[in-house]
Design a protein around this motif. Structure first.
Motif, mmCIF file in Angstrom:
data_model
loop_
_atom_site.group_PDB
_atom_site.id
_atom_site.type_symbol
_atom_site.label_atom_id
_atom_site.label_comp_id
_atom_site.label_asym_id
_atom_site.label_seq_id
_atom_site.Cartn_x
_atom_site.Cartn_y
_atom_site.Cartn_z
ATOM 1 N N MET A 85 44.813 34.263 35.918
ATOM 2 C CA MET A 85 44.449 35.431 36.728
ATOM 3 C C MET A 85 43.252 35.139 37.627
ATOM 4 O O MET A 85 43.110 35.710 38.700
ATOM 5 N N ASP A 86 42.362 34.274 37.178
ATOM 6 C CA ASP A 86 41.157 33.970 37.949
ATOM 7 C C ASP A 86 41.481 32.919 39.001
ATOM 8 O O ASP A 86 41.858 31.793 38.682
ATOM 9 N N GLU A 113 39.066 40.181 41.154
ATOM 10 C CA GLU A 113 39.240 41.608 40.903
ATOM 11 C C GLU A 113 40.498 42.122 41.594
ATOM 12 O O GLU A 113 41.250 42.921 41.023
ATOM 13 N N VAL A 114 40.761 41.642 42.797
ATOM 14 C CA VAL A 114 41.981 42.027 43.521
ATOM 15 C C VAL A 114 43.211 41.590 42.737
ATOM 16 O O VAL A 114 44.188 42.334 42.629
ATOM 17 N N LYS A 115 43.157 40.393 42.158
ATOM 18 C CA LYS A 115 44.291 39.881 41.385
ATOM 19 C C LYS A 115 44.540 40.745 40.161
ATOM 20 O O LYS A 115 45.692 41.058 39.820
ATOM 21 N N TRP A 116 43.485 41.137 39.475
ATOM 22 C CA TRP A 116 43.643 41.995 38.307
ATOM 23 C C TRP A 116 44.164 43.373 38.706
ATOM 24 O O TRP A 116 44.981 43.970 37.993
ATOM 25 N N LEU A 168 39.557 44.322 32.580
ATOM 26 C CA LEU A 168 40.480 45.040 31.702
ATOM 27 C C LEU A 168 39.878 46.314 31.110
ATOM 28 O O LEU A 168 40.568 47.347 31.050
ATOM 29 N N PRO A 169 38.611 46.316 30.637
ATOM 30 C CA PRO A 169 38.064 47.533 30.031
ATOM 31 C C PRO A 169 38.109 48.757 30.942
ATOM 32 O O PRO A 169 38.202 49.887 30.453
#
Length: 525
Positions: free
Chosen positions: A329-330, A340-343, A371-372
Motif C-alpha cells: 500500500m505504501d 494516504e491517497v492509496k489507502w 486505518l484507525p
C-alpha cells in the motif's frame, strides 16, 4: 577518551585514578546554560510517567570516587537545562548519517576506522562505548535475562583475550545480543559471514512451527528443498546446535521467536557444497547443494498476486471479504500524501464488503495512522511511548500516542468485522499499527504473538568503522504494560502447523475468513 584509558590502566591506586578522571572532567569546561526547558519538562512530569533506567547513585560514593570527583560529578544527577550539545556525544537536535530526524543521536562519536585491533586500549574503548551508551540510552535493561551491570566485568577479559578484528566484532555482537532485541543489526555484517558462513541457502524461506525449522516456501523451481521439509542438519551439525550458535551473536527476544532474527544466518555454510538433512514425508532425506557466494536475501510476503504475478495492494475475495496487504500500500517512504491517497482508494473500493482482513504480518512503512480513521469515531490512546529525557541521563518520559488526528477523519466508518493478522513477522511498524487498532469495537487480532521489537532505533558508531542499530524507544500498552520481547497478543490464537505448511495453506488467513463468515451468519440469524 582513547588517551585516558592507558593513563587509568597505569595508575598505581584508586586515588591516582580518581585524580586522572577529575582532571579530565574539569578539562571539558563549564556548562553554558541557555534555557531550562528539559529540566522543566522533567520536573512537571507525573512520577508514573518517569522511567529511570540507569542507576547513578554511584556518583555519591565518595569512598569509591573520592571527595573531589564525586562533588564535581554530582550536578550530572540533577535535571539539566537546555545546553549546547553540538559538540557533545549525544545531540538531540540533528540526524546522523541517514539525514533522518531521531530524538537523540551519537553524532560526534569517532569511528576510528584505522584503529589497531591489537591495541588493547582501542578494544576497551569499543566495549566501554557500547556498554555505556546502552546503560543510559536503552529503555529495556530491566527486562533482560541477565543483569546489564554484571556484563561489563564479564566482557572485559573476553575483549582482551584476542587481538584481531574478527574477535573484536564478535565480542561487540555478543554484548549486543544480550539485549535480546530483534532490531539489533550491524551496518557491516561481514564478520557474521565469517562466523556463520559465506554461502547462504537463499532459495528458501523457513518458519518455526511446532518446535521445528520448516521450509515454508522455495523461490527456485530447481531447489532440492520442498515445502514442508523439516531441517535437521547442515554440514553434519544439528539444527538446534546451529540455533544456539546464532543466538550467541544475534538479538533473539525469546526461544520461541527466532525465525525473523535467524532467517539470514541459520541456513548458511562455509562450504559451497553443504550437505543438508531434512525430514520429508516422515523419512530422512540427505542431499548436497551447490551454492553461490551470494548473500542476497529473498523475503517472501503473504500478499496475493494479480494475473501478472505482481502483488495486489488490496482485493475482494470470495464471500465479499476485503483484503489489504499493507506491504504494497505504501508507494514510497516519506510519500505521506501519496500513501494516504492509496489507502483512501483502497477503503473506498472495500466500503461495501462484508468483512475486512488486514495483514500486519507485512510491513506498513508509512500507514499506521490511516486505518484507525475508518474504525474509530474519536481518537483514542493506542499506546504509550517512552522517549529519552534530555534533562536526566538514563531516564525516559512516557506520553500517550493517539491512533489518529481529528484533522484526518475518514469519509466513512467501516462497520463490518475487521480481522488483523499478526505473527512473529510483525515487527516494529506492524506491531505499532496493530496496537493502534486493537481496541476497535469490531476489530479482532488473529494469529500469533508479534516479535516484540517496536519503536524508533538509534545508530551507534563503533570504533573500527562499523555501526550498530538497536531499539531506543519504549513502547507500552495504554495501561503501561510491557511489549518489548513480549509483543502484541492476538485475541484469537492460530498457530502454523507443519501439515498446513506442507499443503501450502495460509492457516491464519483461512481462520480469519471463517471467523468473519461465522460472525456474519450469527448476526443474520
Amino acid at each position: 577518551m582513547i588517551t585516558l584509558i592507558p593513563q587509568v590502566r597505569q595508575a598505581k591506586n584508586s586515588e591516582a585514578t580518581n585524580q586522572i578522571l577529575n582532571e579530565w572532567l574539569l578539562s571539558l569546561g563549564e556548562i553554558e546554560y541557555e534555557t531550562d526547558t528539559p529540566a522543566a519538562q522533567w520536573s512537571s512530569a507525573k512520577e508514573e510517567d518517569k522511567v529511570v533506567i540507569a542507576d547513578t547513585s554511584w556518583i555519591f560514593n565518595k569512598k569509591y570516587l573520592g571527595e573531589e570527583l564525586s562533588a564535581n560529578m554530582e550536578p550530572l544527577t540533577k535535571p539539566l537545562p537546555d545546553i549546547n550539545r553540538f559538540r557533545a556525544p549525544i545531540d538531540f537536535s540533528r540526524g546522523y548519517y541517514t539525514g533522518l530526524f531521531e530524538p537523540a543521536m551519537f553524532y560526534n562519536e569517532k569511528l576510528y576506522e584505522d584503529m589497531d585491533y591489537s591495541d588493547e586500549n582501542y578494544r576497551l574503548l569499543g566495549l566501554f562505548r557500547v556498554w555505556n551508551a546502552l546503560e543510559y540510552y536503552c529503555p529495556y535493561l530491566d527486562i533482560l535475562d541477565e543483569d546489564w551491570e554484571d556484563l561489563l566485568p564479564e566482557f572485559i577479559p573476553q575483549m582482551l583475550a584476542e587481538s584481531d578484528q574478527q574477535s573484536y566484532d564478535l565480542t561487540i555482537a555478543a554484548l549486543m545480543a544480550k539485549l535480546q532485541d530483534a532490531h539489533v543489526s550491524f551496518w557491516n555484517g561481514d564478520f557474521l559471514k565469517k562466523e556463520f558462513g559465506e554461502y547462504l541457502i537463499d532459495d528458501v524461506e523457513f518458519v518455526f512451527a511446532e518446535g521445528e525449522i520448516v521450509i515454508v516456501q522455495t523461490f527456485d523451481e530447481s531447489s532440492l528443498f520442498q515445502t514442508g521439509d523439516i531441517v535437521r542438519k547442515i554440514d553434519g551439525v544439528d539444527i538446534k546446535d546451529r540455533i544456539e550458535h546464532c543466538k550467541k551473536y544475534l538479538g533473539v527476544p525469546t526461544d520461541e521467536k527466532i525465525e525473523n532474527v535467524l532467517q539470514l544466518w541459520l541456513l548458511s555454510s562455509h562450504s559451497k557444497t553443504p550437505e543438508v538433512t531434512v525430514i520429508r514425508d516422515k523419512k530422512k532425506v540427505t542431499f548436497t547443494l551447490n551454492l553461490d557466494e551470494n548473500m542476497e536475501f529473498l523475503w517472501s510476503r503473504y500478499g496475493v498476486n494479480n494475473e501478472d504475478g505482481e502483488p495486489k495492494p488490496y482485493e475482494i475475495i470470495e464471500g465479499n471479504i476485503g483484503v489489504i496487504n499493507p506491504d504494497f500500500m505504501d508507494l514510497q517512504a516519506g510519500a505521506t500524501h501519496a500513501n494516504e491517497v492509496k489507502w483512501t482508494e483502497a477503503m473506498n473500493a472495500l466500503k461495501d464488503t462484508d468483512g475486512l482482513i488486514v495483514d500486519y504480518r507485512q510491513y506498513p512503512a508509512n500507514s499506521q495512522y490511516y486505518l484507525p480513521t475508518y474504525l474509530f469515531e474519536e481518537p483514542e490512546v493506542g499506546l504509550l511511548t517512552a522517549t529519552i529525557s534530555e534533562a536526566v541521563p538514563g531516564t525516559y518520559l512516557k506520553e500517550p500516542v493517539y491512533n489518529f488526528n481529528r484533522k484526518h477523519r475518514a469519509a466513512y466508518l467501516y462497520d463490518k468485522e475487521v480481522v488483523v493478522l499478526i505473527d512473529e513477522h510483525s515487527q516494529s511498524a506492524p506491531e505499532f499499527a496493530a496496537m493502534l487498532v486493537q481496541n476497535g469495537e469490531k476489530v479482532t487480532l488473529m494469529g500469533e504473538n508479534t516479535i516484540g521489537a517496536d519503536g524508533y532505533c538509534l545508530i551507534l558508531p563503533i570504533p573500527g568503522g562499523n555501526m550498530v542499530m538497536y531499539t531506543a524507544c519504549g513502547i507500552y500498552t495504554p495501561d503501561g504494560g510491557q511489549t518489548q520481547r513480549i509483543g502484541v497478543s492476538p485475541d484469537i490464537e492460530v498457530k502454523k502447523t507443519i501439515e498446513g505448511i506442507k499443503e501450502g495453506r495460509d492457516e491464519v488467513k483461512e481462520a480469519a475468513i471463517a471467523y468473519i463468515q461465522e460472525q456474519n451468519s450469527t448476526k443474520a440469524k
